[in-house]
Design an enzyme around this catalytic site. Structure first.
Site, PDB file in Angstrom:
ATOM      1  CG  ASP A   1      -1.936   1.014   1.028  1.00 50.21           C
ATOM      2  OD1 ASP A   1      -2.299   1.342  -0.023  1.00 50.21           O
ATOM      3  OD2 ASP A   1      -2.142   1.696   2.078  1.00 50.21           O
TER       4      ASP A   1
ATOM      5  CG  ASN B   1       4.704  -4.568   6.978  1.00 47.10           C
ATOM      6  OD1 ASN B   1       4.789  -4.179   7.950  1.00 47.10           O
ATOM      7  ND2 ASN B   1       3.794  -4.134   6.122  1.00 47.10           N
ATOM      8  CD  GLU B   2       0.451  -5.341   7.618  1.00 45.89           C
ATOM      9  OE1 GLU B   2      -0.192  -5.363   6.396  1.00 45.89           O
ATOM     10  OE2 GLU B   2      -0.017  -4.529   8.580  1.00 45.89           O
TER      11      GLU B   2
ATOM     12  CG  ASN C   1       2.195  -4.009  11.335  1.00 41.52           C
ATOM     13  OD1 ASN C   1       2.999  -3.753  12.302  1.00 41.52           O
ATOM     14  ND2 ASN C   1       2.347  -4.169  10.155  1.00 41.52           N
TER      15      ASN C   1
ATOM     16  CE1 TYR D   1      -3.206   1.203  11.172  1.00 38.11           C
ATOM     17  CE2 TYR D   1      -2.701  -1.069  10.560  1.00 38.11           C
ATOM     18  CZ  TYR D   1      -2.402   0.085  10.575  1.00 38.11           C
ATOM     19  OH  TYR D   1      -1.043   0.706  10.050  1.00 38.11           O
TER      20      TYR D   1
ATOM     21  CD  GLU E   1       1.917  -1.012   9.716  1.00 34.67           C
ATOM     22  OE1 GLU E   1       0.832  -0.842   9.304  1.00 34.67           O
ATOM     23  OE2 GLU E   1       2.698  -1.427   8.937  1.00 34.67           O
TER      24      GLU E   1
END
Length: 597
Positions: free
Chosen positions: A162, A417-418, A471, A473, A509
């Site tokens: 992204d 990452n992820e 991370n 959200y 994150e």
């Protein structure tokens, strides 16, 4: 790989500036552009990504090769020396041509490569330097991607990360010289024993030399020699050493000299490495720097500015560090690729702690499928993330650690990452990468950033790593606008990770998009107030979970993404706008972080 620098025995010439520029084809083979003189009709600055420089959609959306070209003259005083072309980064594949001859190529868009041109052009002569750069991403690259050919015949690049796929020569290009016999590599590992500083070093020359020709001095910031040794490998000790501390950097210079043989006076080569004496360890649920618990405050960032894209800009760099200092941030993560080495040098000098990350982002096909509402294919398979991807990932780790191993600011290697850490095949994919990283650098702990699709009861690989990086959200992608519910869910999940692993945990994150200037009394997503309240909610949870040793807000500043209907001109999770103006949440962070130290 040593960064080129001017010393008493070496010279360095920047090739930054205006280059001639042309588009090429998509083919894997480069065009005949490499063998001819480019017209100056189209010119471009280096360093800079090319995408936003020109007012031409065809250039911005180009998929395939582009060409940079300029004339270069080797100084006539370099007779009897070796000289190299060094490219600090070519995103994502680079080929270097001297006149019409290919002299080197490299895959991986964020680490340097070079070519010895000593035998191809004489000192004093001029040559045509052409650098071909391809922005194509496939399953054989890190990060991965795929190419779609549209009905019109146009090729479109798809990728799973992204942030916008800026491309070109985003970092500097150099011409530099070294003596015929020279220092090729230096490795420095430091530790502490009470007040004693320990510096272990290893020097590699480009040819076999007797041990007595290696002379090493450790010099303090006052210019005094505090320790000396001979031989290509040894251990230095410094009584009452000045330690490199977060927020209080102290840098020694490890000066390496290659002496002439036979007892003759004189030096063949000299090179210095900035050395911060410090220790890094993980103990239970604590992250220790110099045997003291350290709490990470800061950001995931991006190399991203208007017009220059990922082009390294020292003015923006210094300003960003000033803004982080104003907030009380003590660290950042190089999300999601190695940053320009100048950034790490600045962090070394100013005591900013860095989590250093490879470009392994997008190893999770479920993320894009989930956004689009499609069924995700398996991430790890012969047709998707496969052995070729893994080999590229291994090379990315080798090059990251080779370049950044001596920076005291780097305290943690982030492998990916992820990724799809809960899918079948994740263990087989990551186990060799973890093993390789520990072999390349046993002195630092390692981590990866886990994402919400792979919670504690699904993740398969966290047991391999030293630090848990999450991370999350809650309150944005999940429980949107419901901060009370989000707070309960976040606390429950973090408590689960602590109970299962008992390892230090960094929330790498967290955050929410906010449109600068949008205000609301209630919890309205996209408002500055909602971003602020969400950040405050996370902090309440962090303070209740003992294993949490750090918090990195996503993101430092708004940044450009690919064109999407759910992103209005990029990702807006920044605490600052893209032009570095603070949103309301900046005050929240400043008030909290300034009190933590």
């Amino acid at each position: 790989m040593l960064k080129p620098r001017a010393t008493a025995t070496r010279e360095l010439i920047s090739l930054d500036g205006i280059w001639n520029f042309a588009l090429g084809s998509f083919d894997t083979e480069t065009d005949d552009v490499c063998t001819r003189l480019l017209s100056p009709e189209l010119q471009i600055p280096v360093p800079a990504s090319y995408n936003d420089i020109f007012i031409d959609r065809k250039i911005r959306e180009h998929v395939g090769w582009v060409y940079y070209q300029r004339l270069v003259r080797v100084p006539r005083g370099w007779t009897g020396e070796k000289y190299f072309i060094r490219v600090d980064a070519a995103t994502h594949h680079g080929r270097v041509f001297l006149n019409s001859q290919l002299v080197t190529e490299h895959s991986g868009g964020y680490t340097p490569f070079e070519a010895d041109i000593s035998d191809l052009v004489a000192a004093g002569e001029e040559f045509r330097l052409t650098i071909a750069v391809s922005n194509v991403l496939t399953n054989d690259t890190i990060p991965p991607g795929k190419i779609e050919t549209l009905a019109s015949g146009k090729r479109k690049q798809h990728y799973q990360h992204d942030f916008y796929n800026y491309a070109g020569l985003a970092r500097s290009v150099w011409l530099y010289s070294v003596p015929m016999a020279h220092i090729q590599d230096v490795t420095v590992i430091t530790d502490t024993a009470q007040t004693t500083g320990i510096v272990e070093y290893q020097v590699i020359a480009n040819e076999a030399l007797p041990a007595e020709q290696f002379h090493v001095s450790l010099i303090d910031e006052e210019g005094q020699v505090v320790a000396q040794s001979s031989g290509p490998q040894n251990r230095l000790q410094v009584d009452k050493a000045h330690l490199w501390q977060p927020g209080a950097a102290y840098l020694y210079q490890l000066q390496v000299e290659l002496l002439r043989s036979g007892g003759d006076d004189g030096v063949l080569d000299v090179y210095s490495v900035a050395t911060g004496i410090r220790s890094v360890k993980v103990s239970g649920m604590q992250f220790l720097i110099n045997n003291k618990p350290f709490y990470f405050t800061g950001f995931g960032k991006h190399e991203d500015t208007a017009i220059r894209g990922k082009g390294h800009d020292p003015a923006y760099m210094v300003h960003d560090f000033q803004l982080m200092n104003w907030l009380g941030a003590n660290s950042f993560r190089t999300s999601h690729y190695p940053y320009a080495e100048e950034v790490l040098e600045y962090a070394d000098r100013h005591g900013i702690v860095v989590i250093d990350e490879t470009a392994a982002v997008g190893l999770n096909l479920a993320i894009v499928a989930g956004i689009l509402g499609n069924k995700a294919p398996p991430t790890f398979s012969p047709e998707t993330i496969n052995e070729q991807t893994q080999n590229a990932h291994k090379e990315a780790l080798r090059e990251l650690i080779s370049r950044d191993k001596n920076h005291p600011c780097v305290v943690l290697w982030m492998i990916a990452n992820e990724p799809a850490s809960g899918e079948i095949g994740a263990e087989q994919y990551f186990e060799p990468l973890v093993k390789l990283t520990r072999e390349l650098d046993p002195s630092r702990p390692i981590c990866f950033a886990n994402m919400a699709f792979n919670p504690v009861n699904r993740d398969l690989i966290s047991g391999m790593f030293d630090v848990l990086c999450l991370n999350r959200y809650f309150g944005w992608y999940k429980h949107t606008g419901e901060l009370d519910t989000a707070e309960e869910a976040l606390h429950e999940e973090l408590s689960g990770w602590q109970h299962k692993f008992g390892k230090p945990m960094i929330i790498t994150e967290y955050g929410a998009d906010s449109l600068a200037g949008l205000h609301a009394v209630n919890d309205v997503p996209w408002s500055e107030e909602y971003q602020s309240r969400l950040v405050e909610m996370y902090h309440r949870v962090h303070d209740r979970v003992d294993a949490v040793v750090g918090e990195h807000v996503w993101n430092f500043a708004d940044f450009q993404t690919t064109s999407q209907i759910f992103r209005v001109d990029g990702n807006k999770k920044g605490i600052f706008t893209r032009d570095r103006r603070p949103k309301a949440a900046a005050r929240i962070l400043r008030e909290r972080w300034s009190k933590l130290y």
